[in-house]
Design a protein around this motif. Sequence first.
Motif, PDB file in Angstrom:
ATOM      1  N   THR A  73       0.860  -1.189   0.000  1.00  0.00           N
ATOM      2  CA  THR A  73       0.000   0.000   0.000  1.00  0.00           C
ATOM      3  C   THR A  73       0.893   1.234   0.000  1.00  0.00           C
ATOM      4  O   THR A  73       1.925   1.246   0.658  1.00  0.00           O
ATOM      5  CB  THR A  73      -0.892  -0.018   1.260  1.00  0.00           C
ATOM      6  N   ASP A 104      -3.907  -2.443  -5.113  1.00  0.00           N
ATOM      7  CA  ASP A 104      -3.485  -1.631  -3.979  1.00  0.00           C
ATOM      8  C   ASP A 104      -4.637  -1.003  -3.204  1.00  0.00           C
ATOM      9  O   ASP A 104      -4.407  -0.433  -2.148  1.00  0.00           O
ATOM     10  CB  ASP A 104      -2.457  -0.574  -4.407  1.00  0.00           C
ATOM     11  N   ASN A 105      -5.850  -1.095  -3.729  1.00  0.00           N
ATOM     12  CA  ASN A 105      -6.963  -0.527  -2.963  1.00  0.00           C
ATOM     13  C   ASN A 105      -7.832  -1.635  -2.373  1.00  0.00           C
ATOM     14  O   ASN A 105      -8.349  -2.480  -3.086  1.00  0.00           O
ATOM     15  CB  ASN A 105      -7.823   0.390  -3.830  1.00  0.00           C
ATOM     16  N   LEU A 106      -7.981  -1.598  -1.056  1.00  0.00           N
ATOM     17  CA  LEU A 106      -8.768  -2.621  -0.374  1.00  0.00           C
ATOM     18  C   LEU A 106     -10.257  -2.393  -0.617  1.00  0.00           C
ATOM     19  O   LEU A 106     -10.746  -1.274  -0.573  1.00  0.00           O
ATOM     20  CB  LEU A 106      -8.487  -2.539   1.131  1.00  0.00           C
ATOM     21  N   GLY A 107     -10.966  -3.473  -0.870  1.00  0.00           N
ATOM     22  CA  GLY A 107     -12.416  -3.398  -1.010  1.00  0.00           C
ATOM     23  C   GLY A 107     -12.992  -4.761  -0.713  1.00  0.00           C
ATOM     24  O   GLY A 107     -12.282  -5.760  -0.836  1.00  0.00           O
ATOM     25  N   PRO A 108     -14.255  -4.827  -0.316  1.00  0.00           N
ATOM     26  CA  PRO A 108     -14.798  -6.127   0.107  1.00  0.00           C
ATOM     27  C   PRO A 108     -14.849  -7.163  -1.009  1.00  0.00           C
ATOM     28  O   PRO A 108     -14.823  -8.353  -0.737  1.00  0.00           O
ATOM     29  CB  PRO A 108     -16.197  -5.784   0.612  1.00  0.00           C
ATOM     30  N   ASP A 109     -14.917  -6.735  -2.263  1.00  0.00           N
ATOM     31  CA  ASP A 109     -15.037  -7.750  -3.315  1.00  0.00           C
ATOM     32  C   ASP A 109     -13.871  -7.781  -4.296  1.00  0.00           C
ATOM     33  O   ASP A 109     -13.749  -8.722  -5.067  1.00  0.00           O
ATOM     34  CB  ASP A 109     -16.365  -7.606  -4.083  1.00  0.00           C
ATOM     35  N   SER A 110     -12.972  -6.786  -4.233  1.00  0.00           N
ATOM     36  CA  SER A 110     -11.956  -6.725  -5.276  1.00  0.00           C
ATOM     37  C   SER A 110     -10.963  -7.880  -5.196  1.00  0.00           C
ATOM     38  O   SER A 110     -10.562  -8.432  -6.219  1.00  0.00           O
ATOM     39  CB  SER A 110     -11.233  -5.377  -5.241  1.00  0.00           C
ATOM     40  N   ASP A 112     -11.445 -10.928  -3.904  1.00  0.00           N
ATOM     41  CA  ASP A 112     -12.139 -12.134  -4.362  1.00  0.00           C
ATOM     42  C   ASP A 112     -12.168 -12.218  -5.880  1.00  0.00           C
ATOM     43  O   ASP A 112     -11.932 -13.284  -6.461  1.00  0.00           O
ATOM     44  CB  ASP A 112     -13.592 -12.134  -3.855  1.00  0.00           C
ATOM     45  N   ALA A 113     -12.475 -11.084  -6.509  1.00  0.00           N
ATOM     46  CA  ALA A 113     -12.570 -11.066  -7.970  1.00  0.00           C
ATOM     47  C   ALA A 113     -11.226 -11.411  -8.593  1.00  0.00           C
ATOM     48  O   ALA A 113     -11.151 -12.216  -9.523  1.00  0.00           O
ATOM     49  CB  ALA A 113     -13.041  -9.694  -8.453  1.00  0.00           C
ATOM     50  N   ALA A 135      -2.550  -2.229   7.819  1.00  0.00           N
ATOM     51  CA  ALA A 135      -3.783  -3.013   7.960  1.00  0.00           C
ATOM     52  C   ALA A 135      -4.258  -3.580   6.627  1.00  0.00           C
ATOM     53  O   ALA A 135      -4.593  -4.773   6.534  1.00  0.00           O
ATOM     54  CB  ALA A 135      -4.879  -2.143   8.581  1.00  0.00           C
ATOM     55  N   GLU A 136      -4.284  -2.749   5.586  1.00  0.00           N
ATOM     56  CA  GLU A 136      -4.827  -3.209   4.301  1.00  0.00           C
ATOM     57  C   GLU A 136      -3.999  -4.370   3.753  1.00  0.00           C
ATOM     58  O   GLU A 136      -4.548  -5.357   3.252  1.00  0.00           O
ATOM     59  CB  GLU A 136      -4.829  -2.073   3.270  1.00  0.00           C
ATOM     60  N   LEU A 138      -2.071  -6.461   5.376  1.00  0.00           N
ATOM     61  CA  LEU A 138      -2.237  -7.659   6.201  1.00  0.00           C
ATOM     62  C   LEU A 138      -3.578  -8.337   5.900  1.00  0.00           C
ATOM     63  O   LEU A 138      -3.652  -9.566   5.792  1.00  0.00           O
ATOM     64  CB  LEU A 138      -2.129  -7.290   7.686  1.00  0.00           C
ATOM     65  N   ALA A 139      -4.624  -7.554   5.749  1.00  0.00           N
ATOM     66  CA  ALA A 139      -5.943  -8.132   5.457  1.00  0.00           C
ATOM     67  C   ALA A 139      -5.917  -8.846   4.105  1.00  0.00           C
ATOM     68  O   ALA A 139      -6.425  -9.968   3.964  1.00  0.00           O
ATOM     69  CB  ALA A 139      -7.011  -7.035   5.476  1.00  0.00           C
ATOM     70  N   GLN A 140      -5.293  -8.198   3.104  1.00  0.00           N
ATOM     71  CA  GLN A 140      -5.208  -8.833   1.785  1.00  0.00           C
ATOM     72  C   GLN A 140      -4.379 -10.110   1.845  1.00  0.00           C
ATOM     73  O   GLN A 140      -4.727 -11.122   1.236  1.00  0.00           O
ATOM     74  CB  GLN A 140      -4.573  -7.853   0.784  1.00  0.00           C
TER      75      GLN A 140
ATOM     76  N   VAL B 299      -6.839   3.549  -0.277  1.00  0.00           N
ATOM     77  CA  VAL B 299      -5.415   3.571  -0.658  1.00  0.00           C
ATOM     78  C   VAL B 299      -4.802   4.956  -0.511  1.00  0.00           C
ATOM     79  O   VAL B 299      -3.645   5.088  -0.076  1.00  0.00           O
ATOM     80  CB  VAL B 299      -5.197   2.996  -2.081  1.00  0.00           C
ATOM     81  N   MET B 344      -8.867  -6.689  14.058  1.00  0.00           N
ATOM     82  CA  MET B 344      -9.406  -7.136  12.769  1.00  0.00           C
ATOM     83  C   MET B 344     -10.107  -8.485  12.867  1.00  0.00           C
ATOM     84  O   MET B 344     -10.994  -8.784  12.067  1.00  0.00           O
ATOM     85  CB  MET B 344      -8.260  -7.324  11.769  1.00  0.00           C
ATOM     86  N   ILE B 349     -13.643  -7.518   5.618  1.00  0.00           N
ATOM     87  CA  ILE B 349     -12.900  -6.490   4.879  1.00  0.00           C
ATOM     88  C   ILE B 349     -13.754  -5.219   4.777  1.00  0.00           C
ATOM     89  O   ILE B 349     -13.255  -4.099   4.914  1.00  0.00           O
ATOM     90  CB  ILE B 349     -12.542  -7.004   3.461  1.00  0.00           C
TER      91      ILE B 349
END
Lengths: 430, 430
Positions: A73, A104-110, A112-113, A135-136, A138-140, B299, B344, B349
């Motif tokens: 990020t 590079d941008n966290l999102g709930p569905d990106s 997965d896609a 955070a982003e 690590l979540a990814q 981001v 978290m 997400i």
Amino acid sequence: MSYSQEIRGQEDRDLSAVFARAAEPVNLLKAQRQENTLYGFLRPLDHAEDLPAIECLAATIRYGRNDVVVLGTGGSSLGAHALVALKKNRFSHNNQYPRIHFPDNLGPDSMDALLSELDLAHTHFLIISKSGGTAETLAQMMACLAAVKEMLERVQNGRQLSEYFTVIVEPGDNILRRFANRWRLPIFDHAKDIGGRYSALSVVGLLPSAIAGLDIRETRRGARDVLMNCLETENIEDIPAAIGAATIYHCAEEGMNINVLMPYECRLDMLARWHQQLWSESVGKAGKGTTPVRALGPVDQHSQLQLYLDGPNDKFFTFITTNMNGKGPVIDDKLASDPELGYMSGRTIGDLVAAEARATMEALSRHNKPVRQIKLERLNEYSMGALIMHFMLETIIGAHLFDVNAFDQPAVEEGKVLTRQYMEWGRRMH
Amino acid sequence: MSYSQEIRGQEDRDLSAVFARAAEPVNLLKAQRQENTLYGFLRPLDHAEDLPAIECLAATIRYGRNDVVVLGTGGSSLGAHALVALKKNRFSHNNQYPRIHFPDNLGPDSMDALLSELDLAHTHFLIISKSGGTAETLAQMMACLAAVKEMLERVQNGRQLSEYFTVIVEPGDNILRRFANRWRLPIFDHAKDIGGRYSALSVVGLLPSAIAGLDIRETRRGARDVLMNCLETENIEDIPAAIGAATIYHCAEEGMNINVLMPYECRLDMLARWHQQLWSESVGKAGKGTTPVRALGPVDQHSQLQLYLDGPNDKFFTFITTNMNGKGPVIDDKLASDPELGYMSGRTIGDLVAAEARATMEALSRHNKPVRQIKLERLNEYSMGALIMHFMLETIIGAHLFDVNAFDQPAVEEGKVLTRQYMEWGRRMH
């Protein structure tokens, strides 16, 4: 050098006082070089000792991979993305090098896609966080680890989780390093003294570049030549980065609080985004600084030029042009037989884009807007390295002129603390 | 309505004078509605007569096609791109709808790269230019026509050139129409009285949307509801677009010449780019206006937030948030077992992104920055139509406050004339 710089609209101004102050950080750099105490991100330029290890790691990672996903990020991905974008237009899946993705941008569905479109068995994940606590990222990473684990259980190809991940993080105890150790993922050190936004020429930017098949020695060489030119030029007014910083500062004092960076070349779009972060985080503090805006030519002639030419006089413009004349497909004179298309007929697409860049700069100059043109002879690894070093030096000199610290980012911690608070409240409510 | 708007940091200000002026263009719209003389781009909202033809054309175009390439520049592609981006994260080539490409930036090698990756026999090209004279679009079209001609001669599939192209251009004599007639390409009329940047809800934006499988009736319905709310609300201070325009204008008078639009949702990134053009070209003239800047959350917290929080106080911020809590993958509590990741663990997400958006807005407010939040209940065709209408109304009201004409773009002609000149000189030198 691999580029030249020309500034119009400043001829009548006396910048000598600003240049005198711009000389201070340059003289400091010169002294640091004598004492061998250059900033971390400048030091590797004096040698190339780290490059063989990066090239070797790149060859290992890309072996048998169709795709490489860089999880990072801000500073952990923008430099690499800017460099890898050099390959964008020549790139295809049939190439000998893997495709590189920067979600590079966290999102709930990106995520997965992306995961559902990848062939996970032939994908590698590169996880980059200097602090190890973003955070982003690590979540990814957790989403990707779960997906690879699931894939390995399903296909039973005899491979280990550790073959799918490489971690870049600074030494010492931190979340990402603990995580990597627990799952036995290979770790490559992020230098402790290189901040994220100045890391493009370290392993952070060069490993993805090498995986994509770019010549990272050329990138370093371009950067080194610009640095050495700065360190070895006596007259401050002969150093392009100092001229740039001084002009931006002077224009800001006259109310031009916006810097537009407008390359006329798709592959430099990400460089402008990298630059936007570099300048914003380094110079935007204590109520000072200017706001960098990225634009892209020629398309933004159709979306921003009206404002640029005729709106408030609050902008300093930087254009980056490449030598495009004669490049690209020729516009067929049989297709362009319409008399009103005569001006295009027989010329190339590159001729058209070059004429548009020239016309836009000329129109701005006629409207008395300050315009800088950075001309590249060729767009390649060498000139990308040169541009990146140019803008890093310009940013350090600029921060000095604005009298702020180029290397900290004091204000963003508050947002991170609040995010954790809101997450905790949400947890308790669940 | 499908969205709500809240503005913080303006509570102590008396905006009544600005609101009185903001009422003038709204009252004009109300009168025009009575007289049936609404602007072209608002008129189709009163009925849906044009939609069946668009849907039918979309079904014809996408039949048997894997890819559709939209050739348009500025207003001829940004609205469609913003709408089609709704599908971005759910999209894949196995879908029943074609992929839509927007190669909106001209470059000597980008079109070649795209053409070489497409299966031309299953591709359709949609060429959009209101005036019919946009140089970039015409150049791209000629490159595509040459490629399709070559393909047809090679594969001999019995198909005609005209099956691969659809042209949208205004009636009357112009270059593109003459070209289309010469090559017998089907033509769909661009309304004469709808300017490019206000055309998103006409065939220009809706045809690509329909090809991508979006419900264009919902888009129109969302837009219509926002327009009707504006035309039927008595108190100007109850109309969100008027509040927005008045606040931006008032902030600009106090030196905030930059408007940041920062959606926390990847699929709204293109909407911010569309908005950037809409506002720039409409309001940036006669030395007036403000500069729109697009950012993307989360981001850009890692690239711009330092400047936003702690840099000069020269920005008005608009955040667009969607209802993300509980959405997306759950962060596995076994993977997030590290004590420092506790905040978290077990959350989604979407929870993280929502907390970040809230924290960023809160941090800006604490630093006394003016912040607007536009909240969407759901992100879909209906709310996209609503947002597009909101911003178009806000732009018209804003232009009135800045005392400029929202519909012209007087300054850009100069650049076009110079481009032609430079091309002619280049020709003579060859």
